[in-house]
Write an enzyme that holds these catalytic residues in place. Structure first.
Site, PDB file in Angstrom:
ATOM      1  N   TYR A 105     -39.741  18.087 -62.817  1.00 43.51           N
ATOM      2  CA  TYR A 105     -40.500  18.982 -61.922  1.00 43.51           C
ATOM      3  C   TYR A 105     -41.765  19.475 -62.633  1.00 43.51           C
ATOM      4  CZ  TYR A 105     -41.836  23.359 -59.649  1.00 43.51           C
ATOM      5  OH  TYR A 105     -42.558  24.366 -59.070  1.00 43.51           O
ATOM      6  N   SER A 147     -45.762  33.640 -60.879  1.00 48.01           N
ATOM      7  CA  SER A 147     -45.840  32.909 -59.610  1.00 48.01           C
ATOM      8  C   SER A 147     -45.007  33.590 -58.523  1.00 48.01           C
ATOM      9  CB  SER A 147     -45.305  31.487 -59.831  1.00 48.01           C
ATOM     10  OG  SER A 147     -45.016  30.862 -58.601  1.00 48.01           O
ATOM     11  N   GLN A 172     -49.519  35.864 -58.798  1.00 50.47           N
ATOM     12  CA  GLN A 172     -50.066  34.765 -57.976  1.00 50.47           C
ATOM     13  C   GLN A 172     -49.378  34.767 -56.618  1.00 50.47           C
ATOM     14  OE1 GLN A 172     -47.936  31.665 -57.509  1.00 50.47           O
ATOM     15  NE2 GLN A 172     -49.361  31.045 -55.908  1.00 50.47           N
ATOM     16  N   TYR A 225     -48.674  32.947 -52.902  1.00 53.47           N
ATOM     17  CA  TYR A 225     -48.701  31.911 -51.872  1.00 53.47           C
ATOM     18  C   TYR A 225     -48.536  32.633 -50.549  1.00 53.47           C
ATOM     19  CZ  TYR A 225     -48.026  27.868 -55.003  1.00 53.47           C
ATOM     20  OH  TYR A 225     -48.180  26.888 -55.938  1.00 53.47           O
ATOM     21  N   THR A 281     -53.560  31.463 -54.551  1.00 54.84           N
ATOM     22  CA  THR A 281     -53.638  29.998 -54.659  1.00 54.84           C
ATOM     23  C   THR A 281     -53.961  29.412 -53.294  1.00 54.84           C
ATOM     24  OG1 THR A 281     -52.160  29.996 -56.534  1.00 54.84           O
ATOM     25  CG2 THR A 281     -52.366  27.917 -55.335  1.00 54.84           C
ATOM     26  N   ARG A 298     -44.092  15.027 -54.808  1.00 59.56           N
ATOM     27  CA  ARG A 298     -43.847  14.550 -56.174  1.00 59.56           C
ATOM     28  C   ARG A 298     -42.590  13.703 -56.115  1.00 59.56           C
ATOM     29  NH1 ARG A 298     -44.903  20.773 -56.884  1.00 59.56           N
ATOM     30  NH2 ARG A 298     -47.007  20.631 -56.063  1.00 59.56           N
ATOM     31  N   LYS A 322     -57.605  30.531 -56.715  1.00 60.06           N
ATOM     32  CA  LYS A 322     -57.221  29.404 -57.581  1.00 60.06           C
ATOM     33  C   LYS A 322     -57.045  28.135 -56.750  1.00 60.06           C
ATOM     34  CE  LYS A 322     -53.475  27.973 -60.677  1.00 60.06           C
ATOM     35  NZ  LYS A 322     -52.652  27.095 -59.826  1.00 60.06           N
ATOM     36  N   HIS A 378     -54.521  21.949 -59.262  1.00 60.19           N
ATOM     37  CA  HIS A 378     -53.087  22.274 -59.339  1.00 60.19           C
ATOM     38  C   HIS A 378     -52.378  21.365 -60.363  1.00 60.19           C
ATOM     39  CE1 HIS A 378     -50.395  24.904 -56.802  1.00 60.19           C
ATOM     40  NE2 HIS A 378     -49.479  24.293 -57.524  1.00 60.19           N
ATOM     41  N   ARG A 410     -51.037  18.021 -58.997  1.00 61.68           N
ATOM     42  CA  ARG A 410     -49.787  18.074 -58.239  1.00 61.68           C
ATOM     43  C   ARG A 410     -50.017  18.144 -56.740  1.00 61.68           C
ATOM     44  NH1 ARG A 410     -45.604  19.786 -61.595  1.00 61.68           N
ATOM     45  NH2 ARG A 410     -44.541  21.178 -60.146  1.00 61.68           N
TER      46      ARG A 410
HETATM   47  C1  LIG Z   1     -44.126  23.056 -63.009  1.00 52.69           C
HETATM   48  C2  LIG Z   1     -45.368  23.626 -62.403  1.00 52.69           C
HETATM   49  C3  LIG Z   1     -45.236  24.595 -61.417  1.00 52.69           C
HETATM   50  C4  LIG Z   1     -46.379  25.169 -60.881  1.00 52.69           C
HETATM   51  N1  LIG Z   1     -46.246  26.189 -59.975  1.00 52.69           N
HETATM   52  C5  LIG Z   1     -47.346  26.827 -59.522  1.00 52.69           C
HETATM   53  C6  LIG Z   1     -47.226  27.967 -58.700  1.00 52.69           C
HETATM   54  O1  LIG Z   1     -46.130  28.423 -58.385  1.00 52.69           O
HETATM   55  N2  LIG Z   1     -48.374  28.546 -58.269  1.00 52.69           N
HETATM   56  C7  LIG Z   1     -49.609  28.079 -58.599  1.00 52.69           C
HETATM   57  O2  LIG Z   1     -50.612  28.630 -58.187  1.00 52.69           O
HETATM   58  N3  LIG Z   1     -49.746  27.011 -59.401  1.00 52.69           N
HETATM   59  C8  LIG Z   1     -48.652  26.392 -59.877  1.00 52.69           C
HETATM   60  N4  LIG Z   1     -48.794  25.331 -60.728  1.00 52.69           N
HETATM   61  C9  LIG Z   1     -50.130  24.904 -61.165  1.00 52.69           C
HETATM   62  C10 LIG Z   1     -50.546  25.653 -62.440  1.00 52.69           C
HETATM   63  O3  LIG Z   1     -50.781  26.999 -62.169  1.00 52.69           O
HETATM   64  C11 LIG Z   1     -51.823  25.050 -63.041  1.00 52.69           C
HETATM   65  O4  LIG Z   1     -52.803  24.964 -62.052  1.00 52.69           O
HETATM   66  C12 LIG Z   1     -51.604  23.679 -63.668  1.00 52.69           C
HETATM   67  O5  LIG Z   1     -50.360  23.622 -64.326  1.00 52.69           O
HETATM   68  C13 LIG Z   1     -52.721  23.367 -64.654  1.00 52.69           C
HETATM   69  O6  LIG Z   1     -52.574  22.103 -65.203  1.00 52.69           O
HETATM   70  P1  LIG Z   1     -51.855  21.824 -66.637  1.00 52.69           P
HETATM   71  O7  LIG Z   1     -50.374  21.907 -66.381  1.00 52.69           O
HETATM   72  O8  LIG Z   1     -52.309  20.464 -66.963  1.00 52.69           O
HETATM   73  O9  LIG Z   1     -52.302  22.896 -67.593  1.00 52.69           O
HETATM   74  C14 LIG Z   1     -47.659  24.734 -61.283  1.00 52.69           C
HETATM   75  C15 LIG Z   1     -47.764  23.752 -62.271  1.00 52.69           C
HETATM   76  C16 LIG Z   1     -46.643  23.210 -62.837  1.00 52.69           C
HETATM   77  C17 LIG Z   1     -46.790  22.187 -63.919  1.00 52.69           C
END
Ligand SMILES: Cc1cc2nc3c(=O)[nH]c(=O)nc-3n(C[C@H](O)[C@H](O)[C@H](O)COP(=O)(O)O)c2cc1C
Length: 385
Positions: free
Chosen positions: A14, A96, A117, A119, A145, A154, A241, A265, A268
């Site tokens: 994940y 989050s 953060q 949603y 976000t 994914r 964001k 993101h 993702r």
């Molecule tokens: C496992 C995972 C869960 C994430 N969950 C959220 C989230 O709940 N809210 C959000 O705004 N971004 C979420 N993100 C995005 C991160 O805030 C961030 O934008 C991203 O991880 C940056 O890239 P990096 O992992 O290469 O540093 C998530 C990222 C990952 C890897």
């Protein structure tokens, strides 16, 4: 890697995955590494400082822990541990909406304010209520976000049948049995499901399919009007964001947001979107000094932070870099990840001839020598005002 060995496959995957073909996930790294730093020698760099400010807050280094859903499934009480590590390092932690520990859990267990953060789900009453809770808990910035109205698929989550709490299936039992330290930390942890949402939003006690739940609850109708609404009801700083487009960045600035995070993101969401770093200079140029520009996506080293600062970021968020630390070693693992990045940034600054974060300009990237450093551009603009 240690995180992979210590955490059940569903949760490691994940964290590690990107959406669909993972093109954007890969591009985030490839494009950062393609930027070469200009080595500068015989500059007095004996007075280096990494300190800076973000949305008016003093921070020890240009680094922020990004919001990461399900952090408390990588390690029991993961959100509290990460927040504590961030506090000790003097940098902000972002909790989050999709966290395991609730806003109140983290506020009670930590001494310093953190960022929250949001949603936005269809039930706006819930959004209003959770913002009230965040304000009550003294969260000093809201990260809204805006790049997840619908979920980018994914594949590995589907394959693993990711559920919260983890499903009791033969395959999972074998997996968990081989990760006793993880299982123990989760058992000891405060919660086993989404702390902010359980009891408040239908179906949150047992999420059989995170993707299906998000599809049901997240609001695809979210628009700039909602951003205005949130700006009116949120008393603190507002950070948007998930901005990757020049026009969107200008709209965010015009609406009076305090900062944006140039982000896809972490690869993702929209697969095929450009890397965050390739969009950063365009966005930074378009908004100038109208709004603070933060960055995330692919940061794995201190040199990466320097690259992003050179292209116009004020500070960088990290996601996976600290989640891997958490999965590998709890709070000490997060602290180690932060320490490594900060040390690497310090050395990279020294070897590019910079004493202060504000000195880092585009001319530090090979091929961009002709561009004026950011500080010079800023001073000129100020003089013209
Ligand atoms: C496992 C995972 C869960 C994430 N969950 C959220 C989230 O709940 N809210 C959000 O705004 N971004 C979420 N993100 C995005 C991160 O805030 C961030 O934008 C991203 O991880 C940056 O890239 P990096 O992992 O290469 O540093 C998530 C990222 C990952 C890897």
């Amino acid at each position: 890697m240690l995180h992979r060995r210590r955490t059940p496959r569903a949760f490691f995957d994940y964290a590690d995955s990107g959406s669909y073909n993972e093109e954007t996930l890969r591009a985030n790294r490839v494009d950062l590494e393609a930027l070469k730093l200009r080595q500068k020698v015989l500059v007095d760099v004996s007075a280096r400082s990494l300190a800076t400010t973000v949305v008016g807050q003093k921070i020890a280094a240009p680094l922020i822990l990004a919001p990461v859903g399900l952090t408390g499934m990588q390690h029991g009480d993961g959100e509290i541990l990460a927040a504590r590590a961030a506090n000790a390092a003097g940098i902000p932690y972002t909790l989050s909406t999709m966290s395991i520990c609730s806003i109140e859990d983290v506020a009670e267990a930590t001494a310093k304010p953190f960022w929250f953060q949001l949603y936005v789900i269809k039930d706006r009453g819930f959004s209003k209520a959770i913002l009230d809770r965040a304000a009550e808990a003294r969260c000093n910035a809201l990260v809204l976000t805006v790049d997840l109205q619908v979920l980018g698929q994914r594949h590995r989550d589907i394959k693993n049948g990711m559920t919260v709490p983890p499903q009791i299936r033969i395959r999972n039992i074998i997996d968990v049995a081989s990760k006793p330290a993880w299982a123990w930390s989760i058992l000891k942890g405060k919660r086993k499901t989404f702390g902010n949402l359980a009891g408040q939003v239908q179906g949150m006690e047992n999420v059989n399919s995170l993707a299906a739940w998000i599809a049901q609850q997240f609001d695809p109708a979210l628009s700039w009007k909602d951003v205005e609404w949130i700006k009116n009801i949120w008393p603190g700083k507002l950070i948007l964001k998930g901005i990757l487009d020049v026009d969107d960045a200008k709209t965010a600035a015009a609406l009076g947001a305090d900062a944006i995070v140039v982000s896809n993101h972490g690869g993702r969401q929209l697969d095929g979107a450009p890397s965050s770093i390739s969009m950063l200079p365009k966005v930074a140029d378009a908004v100038g000094n109208d709004i603070e520009v933060l960055f995330d996506g692919g940061i794995r080293t201190g040199a990466d932070i320097l690259r992003a600062l050179a292209l116009g970021a004020r500070a960088c968020m990290i996601g996976r870099a600290y989640i891997h630390g958490l999965g590998a070693g709890g709070q000490a693992g997060v602290a180690k990840a932060i320490e490594i990045l900060v040390k690497e940034l310090d050395v990279a600054m020294a070897l590019t001839g910079s004493n202060r974060v504000g000195d880092i300009g585009r001319d530090m990237i090979v091929g961009m020598e002709a561009k004026k450093p950011r500080t010079v551009k800023r001073t000129r603009k100020k003089m013209a005002e």
